[in-house]
Design a protein around this motif. Structure first.
Motif, PDB file in Angstrom:
ATOM      1  N   ASP A  42       0.803  -1.219   0.000  1.00 13.11           N
ATOM      2  CA  ASP A  42       0.000   0.000   0.000  1.00 13.11           C
ATOM      3  C   ASP A  42       0.840   1.275   0.000  1.00 13.11           C
ATOM      4  N   SER A  43       2.158   1.147  -0.147  1.00 16.00           N
ATOM      5  CA  SER A  43       3.033   2.323  -0.192  1.00 16.00           C
ATOM      6  C   SER A  43       3.118   2.860  -1.612  1.00 16.00           C
ATOM      7  N   ASP A  44       3.616   4.097  -1.747  1.00 13.59           N
ATOM      8  CA  ASP A  44       3.769   4.678  -3.074  1.00 13.59           C
ATOM      9  C   ASP A  44       4.719   3.825  -3.908  1.00 13.59           C
ATOM     10  N   GLY A  45       4.351   3.583  -5.145  1.00  9.73           N
ATOM     11  CA  GLY A  45       5.160   2.745  -6.022  1.00  9.73           C
ATOM     12  C   GLY A  45       4.773   1.282  -5.986  1.00  9.73           C
ATOM     13  N   GLN A  46       3.906   0.908  -5.039  1.00 16.54           N
ATOM     14  CA  GLN A  46       3.402  -0.462  -4.951  1.00 16.54           C
ATOM     15  C   GLN A  46       1.954  -0.507  -5.427  1.00 16.54           C
ATOM     16  N   ILE A  47       1.456  -1.714  -5.665  1.00 15.11           N
ATOM     17  CA  ILE A  47       0.069  -1.904  -6.059  1.00 15.11           C
ATOM     18  C   ILE A  47      -0.636  -2.696  -4.966  1.00 15.11           C
ATOM     19  N   SER A  48      -1.799  -2.257  -4.553  1.00 12.98           N
ATOM     20  CA  SER A  48      -2.536  -2.937  -3.499  1.00 12.98           C
ATOM     21  C   SER A  48      -3.080  -4.265  -4.002  1.00 12.98           C
ATOM     22  N   GLN A  49      -3.200  -5.224  -3.094  1.00 14.32           N
ATOM     23  CA  GLN A  49      -3.531  -6.602  -3.447  1.00 14.32           C
ATOM     24  C   GLN A  49      -4.801  -6.722  -4.283  1.00 14.32           C
ATOM     25  N   VAL A  50      -5.891  -6.112  -3.832  1.00 12.60           N
ATOM     26  CA  VAL A  50      -7.173  -6.274  -4.524  1.00 12.60           C
ATOM     27  C   VAL A  50      -7.120  -5.666  -5.922  1.00 12.60           C
ATOM     28  N   VAL A  51      -6.383  -4.581  -6.092  1.00 17.01           N
ATOM     29  CA  VAL A  51      -6.278  -3.938  -7.399  1.00 17.01           C
ATOM     30  C   VAL A  51      -5.555  -4.853  -8.375  1.00 17.01           C
ATOM     31  N   LEU A  52      -4.446  -5.442  -7.937  1.00 17.11           N
ATOM     32  CA  LEU A  52      -3.691  -6.351  -8.808  1.00 17.11           C
ATOM     33  C   LEU A  52      -4.502  -7.593  -9.132  1.00 17.11           C
ATOM     34  N   GLU A  53      -5.142  -8.179  -8.140  1.00 18.06           N
ATOM     35  CA  GLU A  53      -5.904  -9.408  -8.383  1.00 18.06           C
ATOM     36  C   GLU A  53      -7.005  -9.189  -9.414  1.00 18.06           C
ATOM     37  N   ARG A  54      -7.731  -8.084  -9.296  1.00 14.52           N
ATOM     38  CA  ARG A  54      -8.819  -7.829 -10.248  1.00 14.52           C
ATOM     39  C   ARG A  54      -8.283  -7.479 -11.631  1.00 14.52           C
ATOM     40  N   ALA A  55      -7.203  -6.688 -11.677  1.00 14.20           N
ATOM     41  CA  ALA A  55      -6.616  -6.319 -12.974  1.00 14.20           C
ATOM     42  C   ALA A  55      -6.085  -7.550 -13.692  1.00 14.20           C
ATOM     43  N   ARG A  56      -5.464  -8.429 -12.947  1.00 11.93           N
ATOM     44  CA  ARG A  56      -4.891  -9.649 -13.535  1.00 11.93           C
ATOM     45  C   ARG A  56      -5.984 -10.603 -13.998  1.00 11.93           C
ATOM     46  N   ALA A  57      -7.042 -10.715 -13.202  1.00 11.81           N
ATOM     47  CA  ALA A  57      -8.165 -11.593 -13.577  1.00 11.81           C
ATOM     48  C   ALA A  57      -8.824 -11.105 -14.858  1.00 11.81           C
ATOM     49  N   LEU A  58      -8.987  -9.793 -14.987  1.00 13.94           N
ATOM     50  CA  LEU A  58      -9.583  -9.229 -16.206  1.00 13.94           C
ATOM     51  C   LEU A  58      -8.706  -9.512 -17.414  1.00 13.94           C
ATOM     52  N   TYR A  59      -7.410  -9.301 -17.259  1.00 14.63           N
ATOM     53  CA  TYR A  59      -6.480  -9.532 -18.369  1.00 14.63           C
ATOM     54  C   TYR A  59      -6.488 -10.994 -18.806  1.00 14.63           C
ATOM     55  N   LEU A  60      -6.387 -11.900 -17.845  1.00 18.51           N
ATOM     56  CA  LEU A  60      -6.360 -13.330 -18.187  1.00 18.51           C
ATOM     57  C   LEU A  60      -7.671 -13.772 -18.829  1.00 18.51           C
ATOM     58  N   LYS A  61      -8.784 -13.175 -18.400  1.00 21.45           N
ATOM     59  CA  LYS A  61     -10.086 -13.498 -19.005  1.00 21.45           C
ATOM     60  C   LYS A  61     -10.124 -13.069 -20.468  1.00 21.45           C
ATOM     61  N   LYS A  62      -9.640 -11.860 -20.746  1.00 19.66           N
ATOM     62  CA  LYS A  62      -9.664 -11.356 -22.121  1.00 19.66           C
ATOM     63  C   LYS A  62      -8.667 -12.090 -23.009  1.00 19.66           C
ATOM     64  N   VAL A  63      -7.545 -12.510 -22.430  1.00 23.18           N
ATOM     65  CA  VAL A  63      -6.585 -13.314 -23.192  1.00 23.18           C
ATOM     66  C   VAL A  63      -7.213 -14.659 -23.558  1.00 23.18           C
ATOM     67  N   ALA A  64      -7.886 -15.279 -22.599  1.00 24.02           N
ATOM     68  CA  ALA A  64      -8.538 -16.568 -22.843  1.00 24.02           C
ATOM     69  C   ALA A  64      -9.630 -16.452 -23.904  1.00 24.02           C
ATOM     70  N   GLN A  65     -10.291 -15.308 -23.946  1.00 22.04           N
ATOM     71  CA  GLN A  65     -11.342 -15.077 -24.936  1.00 22.04           C
ATOM     72  C   GLN A  65     -10.784 -14.748 -26.314  1.00 22.04           C
ATOM     73  N   GLY A  66      -9.482 -14.502 -26.391  1.00 18.71           N
ATOM     74  CA  GLY A  66      -8.858 -14.133 -27.651  1.00 18.71           C
ATOM     75  C   GLY A  66      -8.995 -12.658 -27.986  1.00 18.71           C
ATOM     76  N   ALA A  67      -9.494 -11.860 -27.025  1.00 13.46           N
ATOM     77  CA  ALA A  67      -9.691 -10.428 -27.267  1.00 13.46           C
ATOM     78  C   ALA A  67      -8.404  -9.638 -27.098  1.00 13.46           C
ATOM     79  N   VAL A  68      -7.421 -10.214 -26.394  1.00 12.84           N
ATOM     80  CA  VAL A  68      -6.175  -9.512 -26.095  1.00 12.84           C
ATOM     81  C   VAL A  68      -4.979 -10.417 -26.380  1.00 12.84           C
ATOM     82  N   LYS A  69      -3.999  -9.863 -27.091  1.00 12.20           N
ATOM     83  CA  LYS A  69      -2.736 -10.553 -27.332  1.00 12.20           C
ATOM     84  C   LYS A  69      -1.553  -9.741 -26.803  1.00 12.20           C
ATOM     85  N   ASN A  70      -1.858  -8.566 -26.311  1.00  6.52           N
ATOM     86  CA  ASN A  70      -0.820  -7.681 -25.781  1.00  6.52           C
ATOM     87  C   ASN A  70      -0.160  -8.340 -24.565  1.00  6.52           C
TER      88      ASN A  70
END
Length: 333
Positions: free
Chosen positions: A46-74
């Motif tokens: 939770d310090s500056d320059g770090q990412i809070s746990q819930v933010v990373l977990e949700r961001a990562r879940a969204l990315y992996l979902k879109k990759v699995a759907q073939g919507a994202v290759k980035n």
């Protein structure tokens, strides 16, 4: 060779040990963060320059979902924590926008603006300060940040005018805008023209004679202004980056879409607001908000479009904008 028989009681005892160990392993696994690699977990906090746990977990879940759907290759994805301060004082911007590239094990935390909101004087005030955001929402013309799931869209580069870079030397200001497409409560992001761009704008506009310019109008005039950098400040609801960061981010997603998760969503705001209204601490709970900003803003609020849009529409009706005035001619050539 003849094997000795093992007593049934010993076998039963061994089975019980195996079952107990399996249960312990499962229990330990449940306690671990969701399969986040160790190098990335090292950036969680939770310090500056770090990412809070819930933010990373949700961001990562969204990315992996879109990759699995073939919507994202980035190979990279984005996250933003709009509960963190945009200004740490003494001109130091807070880092609350994250660029995560797991394939190359790269993590960057950079500054970003938040929605400034508006103060409809005499009616309702849902404006935000420069440092911390108290108000969030998805209403048209609210200029508020709406948390949730987004995908980056097309890039559009626009000419905004000229600005002075030296003695009698001007430069064209071209700003690229990355459109965001949201889901759920952020589904109207395209209608709201929500996206990402460099935190730069031309102020004090006037028209200057330059008939040889390809940007000149039918009278041979071009717009001219002063280039202002507002990195780390407020925006009209868009995600704004410093010019240097924008030069790195925009090429990453041009013709190569990826995901952006912005925290908090309305459900997070409601849960935190309920605790904050009762002066209860978030420590020990599963709720998250940046501690310094929560102390500063008190109780956060989400303004749904069904509530705010009629108020904004009525205010516009009661306070019609003055007729547009022509941009003045520059006094100095």
């Amino acid at each position: 060779m003849r094997l000795k028989s093992v007593p049934l009681g010993v076998v039963a005892g061994l089975l019980l040990v195996v079952i107990a160990l399996t249960a312990s392993v499962r229990s330990f696994g449940a306690m671990l963060p969701s399969d986040i690699p160790a190098w990335l977990q090292a950036h969680v906090g939770d310090s500056d320059g770090q990412i809070s746990q819930v933010v990373l977990e949700r961001a990562r879940a969204l990315y992996l979902k879109k990759v699995a759907q073939g919507a994202v290759k980035n190979p990279c994805y984005f996250a933003m924590d709009a509960t963190r301060p945009g200004d740490l004082g003494n001109g130091v911007p807070g880092r609350r926008y994250y660029v995560v590239c797991e394939a190359s094990q790269s993590f960057r935390a950079i500054s970003s603006g938040h929605g400034g909101g508006r103060n409809l004087k005499g009616v309702v005030d849902f404006s935000n300060g420069r440092r911390c955001a108290k108000n969030f929402g998805n209403a048209m013309d609210s200029e508020l940040t709406a948390g949730g799931e987004y995908m980056t869209g097309e890039a559009k580069t626009s000419f905004k005018g000229f600005y002075r870079i030296g003695a009698k030397q001007d430069s064209a200001f071209l700003r690229t805008f990355i459109q965001f497409d949201g889901e759920g409560e952020a589904a109207n992001a395209r209608q709201r023209v929500i996206g990402g761009h460099a935190a730069q704008v031309l102020r004090g506009m006037c028209m200057r004679k330059n008939p040889n310019s390809s940007y000149a109008d039918h009278d041979g005039l071009v717009p001219f202004g002063k280039l202002v950098d507002y990195a780390g400040g407020r925006s009209n609801g868009c995600t704004s980056w410093s010019p240097a960061d924008a030069r790195q981010i925009i090429p990453m997603v041009k013709d190569n879409p990826t995901t952006l998760y912005i925290y908090p969503e309305s459900r997070d705001i409601a849960a935190v607001a309920q605790k904050a209204a009762k002066a209860h601490s978030l420590s020990g709970s599963s709720l998250y908000w940046n501690a310094s900003c929560l102390k500063e803003i008190g109780v956060p609020k989400f303004w749904p479009k069904k509530t705010l849009e009629p108020i904004i529409a009525q205010y516009r009706k009661d306070h019609p904008a003055p007729p547009p005035q022509p941009v003045p001619i520059c006094k100095e050539q």
